[in-house]
Design a protein around this motif. Sequence first.
Motif, PDB file in Angstrom:
ATOM      1  N   THR A   5      70.383 -12.408 -38.752  1.00  0.00           N
ATOM      2  CA  THR A   5      71.241 -13.448 -38.192  1.00  0.00           C
ATOM      3  C   THR A   5      71.079 -14.708 -39.022  1.00  0.00           C
ATOM      4  OG1 THR A   5      71.059 -12.527 -35.981  1.00  0.00           O
ATOM      5  CG2 THR A   5      71.725 -14.817 -36.140  1.00  0.00           C
ATOM      6  N   ARG A   6      72.204 -15.266 -39.415  1.00  0.00           N
ATOM      7  CA  ARG A   6      72.214 -16.479 -40.227  1.00  0.00           C
ATOM      8  C   ARG A   6      72.895 -17.597 -39.441  1.00  0.00           C
ATOM      9  NH1 ARG A   6      71.398 -15.763 -45.665  1.00  0.00           N
ATOM     10  NH2 ARG A   6      72.794 -17.493 -46.121  1.00  0.00           N
ATOM     11  N   ARG A   7      72.400 -18.799 -39.611  1.00  0.00           N
ATOM     12  CA  ARG A   7      72.975 -19.965 -38.948  1.00  0.00           C
ATOM     13  C   ARG A   7      74.080 -20.590 -39.798  1.00  0.00           C
ATOM     14  NH1 ARG A   7      70.866 -22.962 -34.770  1.00  0.00           N
ATOM     15  NH2 ARG A   7      68.858 -21.975 -34.963  1.00  0.00           N
ATOM     16  N   VAL A   8      74.044 -20.354 -41.120  1.00  0.00           N
ATOM     17  CA  VAL A   8      75.020 -20.946 -42.041  1.00  0.00           C
ATOM     18  C   VAL A   8      75.590 -19.858 -42.941  1.00  0.00           C
ATOM     19  CG1 VAL A   8      75.391 -22.659 -43.853  1.00  0.00           C
ATOM     20  CG2 VAL A   8      73.694 -23.100 -42.081  1.00  0.00           C
ATOM     21  N   GLU A   9      76.905 -19.847 -43.058  1.00  0.00           N
ATOM     22  CA  GLU A   9      77.614 -18.924 -43.946  1.00  0.00           C
ATOM     23  C   GLU A   9      78.491 -19.743 -44.886  1.00  0.00           C
ATOM     24  OE1 GLU A   9      77.134 -15.665 -44.027  1.00  0.00           O
ATOM     25  OE2 GLU A   9      75.981 -15.478 -42.179  1.00  0.00           O
ATOM     26  N   ILE A  10      79.170 -19.090 -45.820  1.00  0.00           N
ATOM     27  CA  ILE A  10      80.022 -19.770 -46.785  1.00  0.00           C
ATOM     28  C   ILE A  10      81.274 -18.937 -47.009  1.00  0.00           C
ATOM     29  CG2 ILE A  10      78.782 -18.726 -48.713  1.00  0.00           C
ATOM     30  CD1 ILE A  10      79.261 -21.349 -50.280  1.00  0.00           C
ATOM     31  N   THR A  11      82.423 -19.598 -47.124  1.00  0.00           N
ATOM     32  CA  THR A  11      83.667 -18.884 -47.403  1.00  0.00           C
ATOM     33  C   THR A  11      83.706 -18.492 -48.878  1.00  0.00           C
ATOM     34  OG1 THR A  11      84.942 -20.859 -47.970  1.00  0.00           O
ATOM     35  CG2 THR A  11      84.917 -20.182 -45.625  1.00  0.00           C
ATOM     36  N   ARG A 108      81.137 -23.003 -34.716  1.00  0.00           N
ATOM     37  CA  ARG A 108      81.394 -22.285 -33.467  1.00  0.00           C
ATOM     38  C   ARG A 108      80.060 -22.144 -32.763  1.00  0.00           C
ATOM     39  NH1 ARG A 108      79.076 -17.373 -33.801  1.00  0.00           N
ATOM     40  NH2 ARG A 108      78.998 -16.323 -35.806  1.00  0.00           N
ATOM     41  N   LEU A 109      80.089 -21.893 -31.480  1.00  0.00           N
ATOM     42  CA  LEU A 109      78.846 -21.667 -30.742  1.00  0.00           C
ATOM     43  C   LEU A 109      78.227 -20.336 -31.158  1.00  0.00           C
ATOM     44  CD1 LEU A 109      79.727 -22.838 -27.129  1.00  0.00           C
ATOM     45  CD2 LEU A 109      78.235 -23.969 -28.787  1.00  0.00           C
ATOM     46  N   GLU A 114      72.990 -13.898 -31.224  1.00  0.00           N
ATOM     47  CA  GLU A 114      72.579 -14.690 -32.382  1.00  0.00           C
ATOM     48  C   GLU A 114      71.500 -15.702 -31.990  1.00  0.00           C
ATOM     49  OE1 GLU A 114      76.630 -14.920 -35.094  1.00  0.00           O
ATOM     50  OE2 GLU A 114      76.481 -16.181 -33.295  1.00  0.00           O
ATOM     51  N   ALA A 115      71.692 -16.382 -30.866  1.00  0.00           N
ATOM     52  CA  ALA A 115      70.724 -17.377 -30.406  1.00  0.00           C
ATOM     53  C   ALA A 115      69.362 -16.724 -30.161  1.00  0.00           C
ATOM     54  CB  ALA A 115      71.228 -18.075 -29.144  1.00  0.00           C
ATOM     55  N   ALA A 116      69.360 -15.546 -29.546  1.00  0.00           N
ATOM     56  CA  ALA A 116      68.105 -14.845 -29.273  1.00  0.00           C
ATOM     57  C   ALA A 116      67.422 -14.429 -30.579  1.00  0.00           C
ATOM     58  CB  ALA A 116      68.360 -13.629 -28.391  1.00  0.00           C
ATOM     59  N   ALA A 117      68.201 -13.917 -31.537  1.00  0.00           N
ATOM     60  CA  ALA A 117      67.630 -13.498 -32.818  1.00  0.00           C
ATOM     61  C   ALA A 117      67.048 -14.689 -33.572  1.00  0.00           C
ATOM     62  CB  ALA A 117      68.694 -12.803 -33.665  1.00  0.00           C
ATOM     63  N   PRO A 123      60.638 -21.508 -35.059  1.00  0.00           N
ATOM     64  CA  PRO A 123      61.358 -22.754 -35.330  1.00  0.00           C
ATOM     65  C   PRO A 123      61.786 -22.833 -36.781  1.00  0.00           C
ATOM     66  CG  PRO A 123      59.020 -23.188 -35.144  1.00  0.00           C
ATOM     67  CD  PRO A 123      59.231 -21.735 -34.783  1.00  0.00           C
ATOM     68  N   PRO A 124      62.868 -23.551 -37.063  1.00  0.00           N
ATOM     69  CA  PRO A 124      63.292 -23.688 -38.447  1.00  0.00           C
ATOM     70  C   PRO A 124      62.322 -24.564 -39.230  1.00  0.00           C
ATOM     71  CG  PRO A 124      64.638 -25.075 -37.020  1.00  0.00           C
ATOM     72  CD  PRO A 124      63.742 -24.262 -36.131  1.00  0.00           C
ATOM     73  N   ARG A 125      62.337 -24.404 -40.551  1.00  0.00           N
ATOM     74  CA  ARG A 125      61.509 -25.251 -41.416  1.00  0.00           C
ATOM     75  C   ARG A 125      62.021 -26.673 -41.381  1.00  0.00           C
ATOM     76  NH1 ARG A 125      62.114 -23.155 -47.071  1.00  0.00           N
ATOM     77  NH2 ARG A 125      61.333 -25.225 -47.530  1.00  0.00           N
TER      78      ARG A 125
END
Length: 132
Positions: A5-11, A108-109, A114-117, A123-125
């Motif tokens: 699961t990724r929090r940020v993607e790119i087009t 988007r939310l 995704e939130a659970a994963a 925690p993030p760095r």
Amino acid sequence: MAPRTRRVEITDRARIVLRRMIEQHGAVLFHQSGVDRDGSAPRCLPIREARIGGADVLLGTLPWHTEFWVGAEQYERWKHAHLTLDVLDGRGCSAETPEDTRFVIKSRLLTDEEAAALADGGPPRTGADRLA
């Protein structure tokens, strides 16, 4: 094995512009401080010019080891969001982008899954981790 699961993607279009930015400026990173009035315009900076604060949060890594950082206040607004980095026509306030484009964020939310994963990953760095 389930995909990570990724929090940020790119087009695809933003990926092309990012590659050209790296070719022109060397390694870059993105930083979103939260001071932009609509919160959608990250700054793309050559790594040698970027200043990451101790409270800044690493949201994710894009192609070519390009990090995407946000300020602590922006993270509080976006901690339940999935972000997609895209480009629009017109100039922004980042390093000189080719083809008269600027980077923008679409959000988007996160889904419950995704939130659970992401929560399971800890925690993030933060910038403090980067400086340690």
